[in-house]
Design a protein around this motif. Structure first.
Motif, PDB file in Angstrom:
ATOM      1  N   GLN A 158       0.995  -1.201   0.014  1.00 45.44           N
ATOM      2  CA  GLN A 158       0.068   0.029   0.109  1.00 45.44           C
ATOM      3  C   GLN A 158       0.943   1.308  -0.015  1.00 45.44           C
ATOM      4  N   LEU A 159       1.972   1.249   0.665  1.00 44.98           N
ATOM      5  CA  LEU A 159       2.710   2.487   0.821  1.00 44.98           C
ATOM      6  C   LEU A 159       3.446   2.637  -0.405  1.00 44.98           C
ATOM      7  N   ALA A 160       3.996   1.575  -1.015  1.00 43.76           N
ATOM      8  CA  ALA A 160       4.756   1.773  -2.222  1.00 43.76           C
ATOM      9  C   ALA A 160       3.792   2.199  -3.291  1.00 43.76           C
ATOM     10  N   LEU A 161       2.549   1.531  -3.231  1.00 43.95           N
ATOM     11  CA  LEU A 161       1.612   2.352  -4.417  1.00 43.95           C
ATOM     12  C   LEU A 161       1.425   3.599  -4.504  1.00 43.95           C
ATOM     13  N   LEU A 162       1.079   3.836  -3.063  1.00 40.97           N
ATOM     14  CA  LEU A 162       0.792   5.445  -3.246  1.00 40.97           C
ATOM     15  C   LEU A 162       1.847   6.134  -3.547  1.00 40.97           C
ATOM     16  N   ALA A 171      -0.322   5.153   5.316  1.00 42.68           N
ATOM     17  CA  ALA A 171       0.045   3.662   5.877  1.00 42.68           C
ATOM     18  C   ALA A 171      -1.112   3.181   6.562  1.00 42.68           C
ATOM     19  N   VAL A 172      -1.852   3.919   7.611  1.00 44.75           N
ATOM     20  CA  VAL A 172      -2.926   3.307   8.297  1.00 44.75           C
ATOM     21  C   VAL A 172      -4.172   3.255   7.599  1.00 44.75           C
ATOM     22  N   ALA A 173      -4.766   4.254   6.768  1.00 42.04           N
ATOM     23  CA  ALA A 173      -5.850   4.092   6.167  1.00 42.04           C
ATOM     24  C   ALA A 173      -6.228   2.738   5.229  1.00 42.04           C
ATOM     25  N   PRO A 174      -7.390   2.162   5.107  1.00 43.06           N
ATOM     26  CA  PRO A 174      -7.318   0.733   4.418  1.00 43.06           C
ATOM     27  C   PRO A 174      -7.605   1.228   2.846  1.00 43.06           C
ATOM     28  N   PHE A 175      -6.729   1.489   2.186  1.00 44.11           N
ATOM     29  CA  PHE A 175      -6.772   1.784   0.926  1.00 44.11           C
ATOM     30  C   PHE A 175      -6.576   0.596   0.015  1.00 44.11           C
ATOM     31  N   SER A 201      -4.593  -4.794   8.274  1.00 47.74           N
ATOM     32  CA  SER A 201      -3.187  -4.176   8.403  1.00 47.74           C
ATOM     33  C   SER A 201      -2.728  -4.156  10.146  1.00 47.74           C
ATOM     34  N   PRO A 202      -1.410  -4.524  10.094  1.00 49.57           N
ATOM     35  CA  PRO A 202      -1.176  -4.339  11.423  1.00 49.57           C
ATOM     36  C   PRO A 202      -1.390  -2.931  12.146  1.00 49.57           C
ATOM     37  N   LEU A 203      -1.730  -2.015  11.404  1.00 47.79           N
ATOM     38  CA  LEU A 203      -2.012  -0.551  11.912  1.00 47.79           C
ATOM     39  C   LEU A 203      -3.526  -0.226  11.991  1.00 47.79           C
ATOM     40  N   ILE A 245      -7.391  10.569  11.251  1.00 42.60           N
ATOM     41  CA  ILE A 245      -7.163  11.106   9.804  1.00 42.60           C
ATOM     42  C   ILE A 245      -7.572  12.576   9.564  1.00 42.60           C
ATOM     43  N   VAL A 246      -8.478  13.032  10.274  1.00 45.82           N
ATOM     44  CA  VAL A 246      -8.745  14.379  10.067  1.00 45.82           C
ATOM     45  C   VAL A 246      -7.695  15.050  10.902  1.00 45.82           C
TER      46      VAL A 246
END
Length: 318
Positions: free
Chosen positions: A15-19, A86-90, A95-97, A106-107
């Motif tokens: 996810q991090l690499a993709l974003l 990293a933490v949002a479910p994209f 996820s471990p987070l 997030i806000v």
């Protein structure tokens, strides 16, 4: 909390690499769509990556009289956006987070980045920096409460503000997407995404007219690696905001397991969804003019009203 396993760690890394990979290309796609629709050739969708590479090779310069606030703002903006990425479910809800993937957190992270950049604009001591910071905080003060209302609306039926729980609930109950609360919340959040990302009709990211600048006015004094961080964070923030809208109201395709096939499909679907949304926003911008500054609060007040109606609908039309 999701148990720590190789699959969940792989999902987080993917996810991090993709974003990180997609964010500059998404900006390039939007610029290219606008260029083509306006009859221009355009620089290509890879131009933002080429700009970042050029800026990273240059030494950053701070304006005379500025303090550590100016230097620290760019890393804070980038770090807060990376945490959201990293933490949002994209890509996956496993996820471990996921325990910290709270909509209200997030806000807070979005607001942290906004405030850091506004303080940097003020710290330069320039007229344009102060003007941009004032406008940015005005928009944030009107937009952030709307995001909170949207959060209340979409979490009411789940009894949780955890993003992964919200996404999984909507996946299992597709009819909720067409409920009055969801539709009203989607409209409210769409307006806020446009405002937070600095897109037309609220702001024009391609303008060179100082008196109409908002985001660009705050970053005029940045250069070199610091400018690269700010520009990359802006692209990542746009990707995150579009991804949040897509996964809250069109969550299908998000992986609910840590299997390689599900993660791969989730990554592809996410990239397609944010690209389609970005193309739609860019195409709509061609036919829009920037609103006068004093009309922007009216637009955001309308989105706030939609948020209030969404919360009311979630309780009274359940």
């Amino acid at each position: 909390m999701t148990q720590l396993s190789p699959g969940t760690l792989a999902g987080l890394a993917l996810q991090l690499a993709l974003l990180i990979l997609v964010a500059p290309y998404l900006v390039g796609v939007m610029r290219q769509v606008r260029a083509r629709m306006e009859g221009r050739a355009g620089a290509g969708i890879g131009q933002p990556w080429r700009d970042l590479r050029k800026q990273l090779a240059k030494e950053p310069i701070s304006p005379e009289g500025s303090s550590w606030i100016f230097t620290a703002a760019a890393p804070v903006l980038l770090a807060s956006t990376l945490v959201i990425a990293a933490v949002a479910p994209f890509v996956s809800t496993k996820s471990p987070l996921d325990r910290v993937a709270d909509l209200f957190a997030i806000v807070a992270l979005l607001l942290l980045g906004t405030v850091a950049l506004a303080l940097a604009g003020l710290d330069t001591g320039t007229a344009f920096g102060g003007m941009g910071a004032s406008r940015e905080i005005t928009i944030a003060a009107l937009a952030e409460p709307t995001i909170l209302l949207v959060g209340f609306a979409v979490s009411a039926r789940v009894d949780s503000s955890n993003l992964a729980a919200i996404v999984e609930r909507i996946q299992h109950s597709p009819a909720e997407v067409l409920s009055p609360a969801s539709l009203l919340a989607a409209v409210a959040l769409a307006v806020v995404v446009i405002a937070e990302a600095g897109r037309l009709p609220v702001d024009n990211p391609s303008t060179h007219l100082e008196l109409t600048m908002i985001h660009e006015a705050m970053v005029l004094e940045y250069s070199g690696r610091d400018l690269a961080m700010v520009e990359f964070a802006a692209g990542l923030r746009l990707t995150v905001l579009l991804g949040l809208w897509a996964n809250l109201f069109l969550p299908w395709g998000v992986a609910t397991s840590a299997s390689p096939l599900a993660l791969g499909l989730g990554a592809v679907v996410f990239a397609v969804k944010v690209t389609v949304l970005a193309v739609g926003v860019a195409a709509a911008e061609v036919f829009m003019a920037k609103l006068r500054l004093f009309r922007v609060p009216e637009l955001l007040a309308g989105s706030f009203l939609f948020g209030v109606l969404a919360v009311s609908s979630s309780f009274f039309l359940a």
